[in-house]
Scaffold this motif. Structure first.
Motif, PDB file in Angstrom:
ATOM      1  N   LEU A  32       0.863  -1.175   0.000  1.00  0.00           N
ATOM      2  CA  LEU A  32       0.000   0.000   0.000  1.00  0.00           C
ATOM      3  C   LEU A  32       0.900   1.225   0.000  1.00  0.00           C
ATOM      4  O   LEU A  32       1.919   1.265   0.687  1.00  0.00           O
ATOM      5  N   VAL A  33       0.514   2.241  -0.777  1.00  0.00           N
ATOM      6  CA  VAL A  33       1.292   3.465  -0.905  1.00  0.00           C
ATOM      7  C   VAL A  33       0.365   4.649  -0.657  1.00  0.00           C
ATOM      8  O   VAL A  33      -0.763   4.672  -1.159  1.00  0.00           O
ATOM      9  N   ARG A  34       0.837   5.622   0.118  1.00  0.00           N
ATOM     10  CA  ARG A  34       0.063   6.839   0.347  1.00  0.00           C
ATOM     11  C   ARG A  34       1.017   7.999   0.601  1.00  0.00           C
ATOM     12  O   ARG A  34       2.191   7.808   0.905  1.00  0.00           O
ATOM     13  N   GLU A  35       0.491   9.209   0.481  1.00  0.00           N
ATOM     14  CA  GLU A  35       1.230  10.405   0.876  1.00  0.00           C
ATOM     15  C   GLU A  35       0.834  10.713   2.308  1.00  0.00           C
ATOM     16  O   GLU A  35      -0.343  10.646   2.660  1.00  0.00           O
ATOM     17  N   SER A  36       1.794  11.065   3.137  1.00  0.00           N
ATOM     18  CA  SER A  36       1.482  11.303   4.544  1.00  0.00           C
ATOM     19  C   SER A  36       0.533  12.470   4.742  1.00  0.00           C
ATOM     20  O   SER A  36      -0.241  12.491   5.700  1.00  0.00           O
ATOM     21  N   ASP A  37       0.539  13.440   3.815  1.00  0.00           N
ATOM     22  CA  ASP A  37      -0.369  14.577   3.958  1.00  0.00           C
ATOM     23  C   ASP A  37      -1.741  14.318   3.340  1.00  0.00           C
ATOM     24  O   ASP A  37      -2.631  15.143   3.416  1.00  0.00           O
ATOM     25  N   GLU A  38      -1.945  13.156   2.701  1.00  0.00           N
ATOM     26  CA  GLU A  38      -3.219  12.737   2.122  1.00  0.00           C
ATOM     27  C   GLU A  38      -3.461  11.278   2.495  1.00  0.00           C
ATOM     28  O   GLU A  38      -3.553  10.413   1.633  1.00  0.00           O
ATOM     29  N   PRO A  39      -3.569  10.950   3.786  1.00  0.00           N
ATOM     30  CA  PRO A  39      -3.605   9.551   4.213  1.00  0.00           C
ATOM     31  C   PRO A  39      -4.827   8.754   3.758  1.00  0.00           C
ATOM     32  O   PRO A  39      -4.807   7.533   3.788  1.00  0.00           O
ATOM     33  N   GLY A  40      -5.870   9.422   3.302  1.00  0.00           N
ATOM     34  CA  GLY A  40      -7.063   8.702   2.854  1.00  0.00           C
ATOM     35  C   GLY A  40      -6.960   8.151   1.446  1.00  0.00           C
ATOM     36  O   GLY A  40      -7.735   7.290   1.053  1.00  0.00           O
ATOM     37  N   ALA A  41      -6.016   8.642   0.660  1.00  0.00           N
ATOM     38  CA  ALA A  41      -5.830   8.185  -0.712  1.00  0.00           C
ATOM     39  C   ALA A  41      -4.731   7.129  -0.729  1.00  0.00           C
ATOM     40  O   ALA A  41      -3.556   7.442  -0.552  1.00  0.00           O
ATOM     41  N   VAL A  42      -5.109   5.886  -0.932  1.00  0.00           N
ATOM     42  CA  VAL A  42      -4.166   4.763  -0.869  1.00  0.00           C
ATOM     43  C   VAL A  42      -4.163   4.028  -2.206  1.00  0.00           C
ATOM     44  O   VAL A  42      -5.218   3.759  -2.773  1.00  0.00           O
ATOM     45  N   VAL A  43      -2.976   3.718  -2.693  1.00  0.00           N
ATOM     46  CA  VAL A  43      -2.802   2.927  -3.908  1.00  0.00           C
ATOM     47  C   VAL A  43      -2.295   1.549  -3.499  1.00  0.00           C
ATOM     48  O   VAL A  43      -1.385   1.431  -2.684  1.00  0.00           O
ATOM     49  N   LYS A  44      -2.895   0.511  -4.070  1.00  0.00           N
ATOM     50  CA  LYS A  44      -2.467  -0.865  -3.790  1.00  0.00           C
ATOM     51  C   LYS A  44      -1.750  -1.399  -5.024  1.00  0.00           C
ATOM     52  O   LYS A  44      -2.230  -1.246  -6.147  1.00  0.00           O
ATOM     53  N   ILE A  45      -0.568  -1.996  -4.813  1.00  0.00           N
ATOM     54  CA  ILE A  45       0.245  -2.502  -5.908  1.00  0.00           C
ATOM     55  C   ILE A  45       0.910  -3.811  -5.464  1.00  0.00           C
ATOM     56  O   ILE A  45       1.180  -4.001  -4.284  1.00  0.00           O
ATOM     57  N   THR A  46       1.172  -4.683  -6.413  1.00  0.00           N
ATOM     58  CA  THR A  46       1.866  -5.920  -6.061  1.00  0.00           C
ATOM     59  C   THR A  46       3.349  -5.615  -5.867  1.00  0.00           C
ATOM     60  O   THR A  46       3.883  -4.678  -6.462  1.00  0.00           O
ATOM     61  N   PRO A  47       4.034  -6.414  -5.069  1.00  0.00           N
ATOM     62  CA  PRO A  47       5.480  -6.200  -4.900  1.00  0.00           C
ATOM     63  C   PRO A  47       6.238  -6.248  -6.230  1.00  0.00           C
ATOM     64  O   PRO A  47       7.155  -5.459  -6.448  1.00  0.00           O
ATOM     65  N   ALA A  48       5.856  -7.142  -7.138  1.00  0.00           N
ATOM     66  CA  ALA A  48       6.546  -7.252  -8.429  1.00  0.00           C
ATOM     67  C   ALA A  48       6.374  -5.980  -9.257  1.00  0.00           C
ATOM     68  O   ALA A  48       7.335  -5.496  -9.878  1.00  0.00           O
ATOM     69  N   LYS A  49       5.182  -5.418  -9.269  1.00  0.00           N
ATOM     70  CA  LYS A  49       4.958  -4.185 -10.023  1.00  0.00           C
ATOM     71  C   LYS A  49       5.682  -3.010  -9.385  1.00  0.00           C
ATOM     72  O   LYS A  49       6.192  -2.136 -10.089  1.00  0.00           O
ATOM     73  N   LEU A  50       5.765  -2.980  -8.076  1.00  0.00           N
ATOM     74  CA  LEU A  50       6.500  -1.915  -7.402  1.00  0.00           C
ATOM     75  C   LEU A  50       7.995  -2.016  -7.735  1.00  0.00           C
ATOM     76  O   LEU A  50       8.643  -1.010  -8.024  1.00  0.00           O
ATOM     77  N   ARG A  51       8.539  -3.234  -7.722  1.00  0.00           N
ATOM     78  CA  ARG A  51       9.946  -3.422  -8.087  1.00  0.00           C
ATOM     79  C   ARG A  51      10.207  -2.942  -9.514  1.00  0.00           C
ATOM     80  O   ARG A  51      11.206  -2.272  -9.797  1.00  0.00           O
ATOM     81  N   ALA A  52       9.296  -3.265 -10.442  1.00  0.00           N
ATOM     82  CA  ALA A  52       9.456  -2.844 -11.839  1.00  0.00           C
ATOM     83  C   ALA A  52       9.393  -1.322 -11.953  1.00  0.00           C
ATOM     84  O   ALA A  52      10.181  -0.710 -12.687  1.00  0.00           O
ATOM     85  N   PHE A  53       8.475  -0.690 -11.227  1.00  0.00           N
ATOM     86  CA  PHE A  53       8.374   0.762 -11.238  1.00  0.00           C
ATOM     87  C   PHE A  53       9.652   1.404 -10.703  1.00  0.00           C
ATOM     88  O   PHE A  53      10.193   2.336 -11.301  1.00  0.00           O
ATOM     89  N   LEU A  54      10.144   0.910  -9.572  1.00  0.00           N
ATOM     90  CA  LEU A  54      11.357   1.477  -8.979  1.00  0.00           C
ATOM     91  C   LEU A  54      12.564   1.302  -9.892  1.00  0.00           C
ATOM     92  O   LEU A  54      13.395   2.207 -10.018  1.00  0.00           O
ATOM     93  N   ALA A  55      12.674   0.148 -10.536  1.00  0.00           N
ATOM     94  CA  ALA A  55      13.783  -0.079 -11.468  1.00  0.00           C
ATOM     95  C   ALA A  55      13.709   0.904 -12.635  1.00  0.00           C
ATOM     96  O   ALA A  55      14.726   1.454 -13.061  1.00  0.00           O
ATOM     97  N   SER A  56      12.502   1.150 -13.142  1.00  0.00           N
ATOM     98  CA  SER A  56      12.332   2.111 -14.234  1.00  0.00           C
ATOM     99  C   SER A  56      12.678   3.521 -13.780  1.00  0.00           C
ATOM    100  O   SER A  56      13.309   4.282 -14.521  1.00  0.00           O
TER     101      SER A  56
END
Length: 66
Positions: A32-56
């Motif tokens: 789960l990913v969120r901005e600390s100043d907007e805690p109600g807006a949460v994005v859910k992502i799989t670990p594999a997709k997060l790894r691919a995003f970070l690598a990019s």
């Protein structure tokens, strides 16, 4: 209905004096990913997709967006 406690983590490198940053949490196998100043807006992502995003991002594939 029971409420699940989610343990949010932020980078120890976060130096924003307001405390605003990106926070991550693990929940039921997803990240789960969120901005600390907007805690109600949460994005859910799989670990594999997060790894691919970070690598990019590290490879500079999003540099033209800013």
């Amino acid at each position: 209905m029971s409420r699940v406690e989610i343990r949010w983590r932020k980078s120890s490198f976060s130096a924003d004096p307001e405390g605003n940053c990106i926070e991550l949490a693990l929940h039921e196998g997803d990240v789960l990913v969120r901005e600390s100043d907007e805690p109600g807006a949460v994005v859910k992502i799989t670990p594999a997709k997060l790894r691919a995003f970070l690598a990019s991002a590290k490879a500079g594939k999003f540099d033209g967006l800013t």
